[in-house]
Motif scaffolding. Structure first.
Motif, short mmCIF file in Angstrom:
data_model
loop_
_atom_site.label_atom_id
_atom_site.label_comp_id
_atom_site.label_asym_id
_atom_site.label_seq_id
_atom_site.Cartn_x
_atom_site.Cartn_y
_atom_site.Cartn_z
N LEU A 222 0.89 -1.17 0.00
CA LEU A 222 0.00 0.00 0.00
C LEU A 222 0.92 1.22 0.00
O LEU A 222 1.68 1.42 0.95
N ILE A 223 0.88 1.99 -1.08
CA ILE A 223 1.76 3.16 -1.23
C ILE A 223 0.88 4.41 -1.12
O ILE A 223 -0.02 4.62 -1.94
N VAL A 224 1.16 5.24 -0.13
CA VAL A 224 0.29 6.37 0.20
C VAL A 224 0.96 7.68 -0.22
O VAL A 224 2.02 8.04 0.30
N GLY A 225 0.32 8.36 -1.19
CA GLY A 225 0.90 9.59 -1.74
C GLY A 225 1.63 9.26 -3.03
O GLY A 225 2.83 9.49 -3.15
N ALA A 226 0.88 8.73 -4.00
CA ALA A 226 1.49 8.17 -5.20
C ALA A 226 1.08 8.90 -6.48
O ALA A 226 1.21 8.37 -7.57
N SER A 227 0.59 10.12 -6.35
CA SER A 227 0.12 10.84 -7.55
C SER A 227 1.26 11.24 -8.46
O SER A 227 1.07 11.41 -9.66
N ARG A 228 2.46 11.43 -7.89
CA ARG A 228 3.60 11.93 -8.68
C ARG A 228 4.88 11.66 -7.87
O ARG A 228 4.81 11.13 -6.76
N LEU B 108 3.96 -4.51 2.77
CA LEU B 108 4.56 -3.18 2.94
C LEU B 108 3.47 -2.12 2.91
O LEU B 108 2.65 -2.10 1.99
N ILE B 109 3.48 -1.27 3.93
CA ILE B 109 2.67 -0.05 3.88
C ILE B 109 3.67 1.09 3.93
O ILE B 109 4.48 1.19 4.87
N PHE B 110 3.69 1.93 2.90
CA PHE B 110 4.71 2.98 2.76
C PHE B 110 3.99 4.32 2.67
O PHE B 110 3.31 4.61 1.67
N VAL B 111 4.12 5.15 3.70
CA VAL B 111 3.54 6.50 3.67
C VAL B 111 4.60 7.45 3.11
O VAL B 111 5.60 7.75 3.77
N VAL B 112 4.36 7.88 1.88
CA VAL B 112 5.33 8.67 1.13
C VAL B 112 4.99 10.17 1.17
O VAL B 112 5.86 11.03 1.12
N ALA B 113 3.71 10.48 1.30
CA ALA B 113 3.21 11.85 1.17
C ALA B 113 3.97 12.82 2.08
O ALA B 113 4.27 12.50 3.24
N GLY B 114 4.26 14.00 1.55
CA GLY B 114 4.91 15.02 2.36
C GLY B 114 4.89 16.35 1.63
O GLY B 114 4.62 16.41 0.42
N SER C 269 0.39 13.33 10.60
CA SER C 269 -0.49 12.52 9.74
C SER C 269 0.11 11.15 9.39
O SER C 269 -0.62 10.15 9.43
N PRO C 270 1.41 11.06 9.06
CA PRO C 270 1.97 9.72 8.80
C PRO C 270 1.86 8.79 10.01
O PRO C 270 1.58 7.59 9.86
N ILE C 271 2.07 9.33 11.21
CA ILE C 271 1.99 8.48 12.40
C ILE C 271 0.54 8.08 12.68
O ILE C 271 0.26 6.93 13.05
#
Ligand SMILES: NC(=O)c1ccc[n+]([C@@H]2O[C@H](COP(=O)([O-])OP(=O)(O)OC[C@H]3O[C@@H](n4cnc5c(N)ncnc54)[C@H](OP(=O)(O)O)[C@@H]3O)[C@@H](O)[C@H]2O)c1
Length: 228
Positions: free
Chosen positions: A9-15, A78-84, A111-113
């Motif tokens: 699950l990849i979070v923040g994957a628009s670009r 894998l859960i990867f919070v990428v957004a920032g 928010s990531p936590i």
């Protein structure tokens, strides 16, 4: 889905890096659920049976809870919070309006936590929860200054992630804080050291090599451990 096929699950994957990670894990044969905040044509262009696209703003707790319900009981390796965000990164801390500084802290650290807490029951046994940090979040390695509010937000993320890992240590949870390198994205800029393909290939190698190691680790895209 075959029993051996891994899922992310990849979070923040628009670009940027999130999009690159989706491409890389799909190419490595993983099933991927990718989130965007608003519709991303680049993400839509990756459509395949192995890709599910969802929408969430990590600053919106209700939207995160809805996503958790929508995705159902499936667990991810894998859960990867990428957004920032890096709003007003070049201004010193005292110049940045309080509301802007607070928002950077909320999006990059809180928010990531909160997302990790909401989704920790969806990490498969032997899986990992990864959070996109930065070498700029290292207090020990800050010898050049600059990027003050952004640095502080990533240092806060590192601190919160360690506490999160300790709080859930009885579950053996694996928390990876990853520095992607200085990468040519909208955030990293055209002058950055490396391209997205180099960064995401390195991060995918690091993630695959360290899946399921209990506790928190702070590493870069080459697998080097960073000083806190
Ligand atoms: N590039 C670098 O050199 C570098 C170095 C160290 C760390 N990082 C970190 O790596 C991560 C990705 O950076 P990037 O270079 O790929 O940046 P980017 O190109 O600016 O992309 C940022 C991503 O985060 C998403 N995002 C921002 N706020 C969000 C929110 N509230 N909810 C959901 N998604 C949100 C954006 O979605 P929208 O398209 O909807 O805005 C976009 O997908 C960030 O955490 C960044 O701090 C980057």
């Amino acid at each position: 889905m075959s029993a051996s096929q891994k899922s992310a699950l990849i979070v923040g994957a628009s670009r940027g890096l999130g999009l690159g990670l989706v491409e890389t894990f799909l190419a490595r044969g993983w099933r991927v659920t990718a989130t965007q905040r608003t519709p991303s044509p680049q993400l839509a262009a990756l459509a395949s049976d192995a890709l599910r696209i969802e929408t969430v703003d990590i600053d919106d707790d209700a939207a995160v809870a809805d996503l958790h319900a929508r995705l159902g009981p499936q667990a991810y390796d894998l859960i990867f919070v990428v957004a920032g965000v890096a709003t007003q990164a070049h201004d010193p801390a005292h110049v940045v309006p309080r509301a802007v500084a607070a928002q950077v802290y909320l999006t990059n650290a809180i928010s990531p936590i909160r997302f990790a807490e909401a989704f920790r029951d969806r990490v498969a046994p032997g899986g990992s929860l990864a959070l996109m940090s930065s070498i700029l979040g290292s207090v020990a390695l800050n010898e050049s200054g600059g990027w003050e509010i952004y640095r502080a937000s990533k240092a806060a993320l590192n601190t919160l992630a360690r506490s999160f890992a300790i709080r859930h240590s009885d579950t053996g949870i694996s928390v990876l804080l990853v520095h992607p390198g200085w990468v040519r994205t909208d955030m990293g800029g055209a002058e950055a050291d490396i391209d997205v393909a180099t960064s995401v290939a390195g991060m995918a190698d690091v993630v695959e090599a360290r899946l399921g190691r209990p506790g928190s680790q702070y590493v870069d895209y080459r697998g080097e451990t960073l000083a806190w």
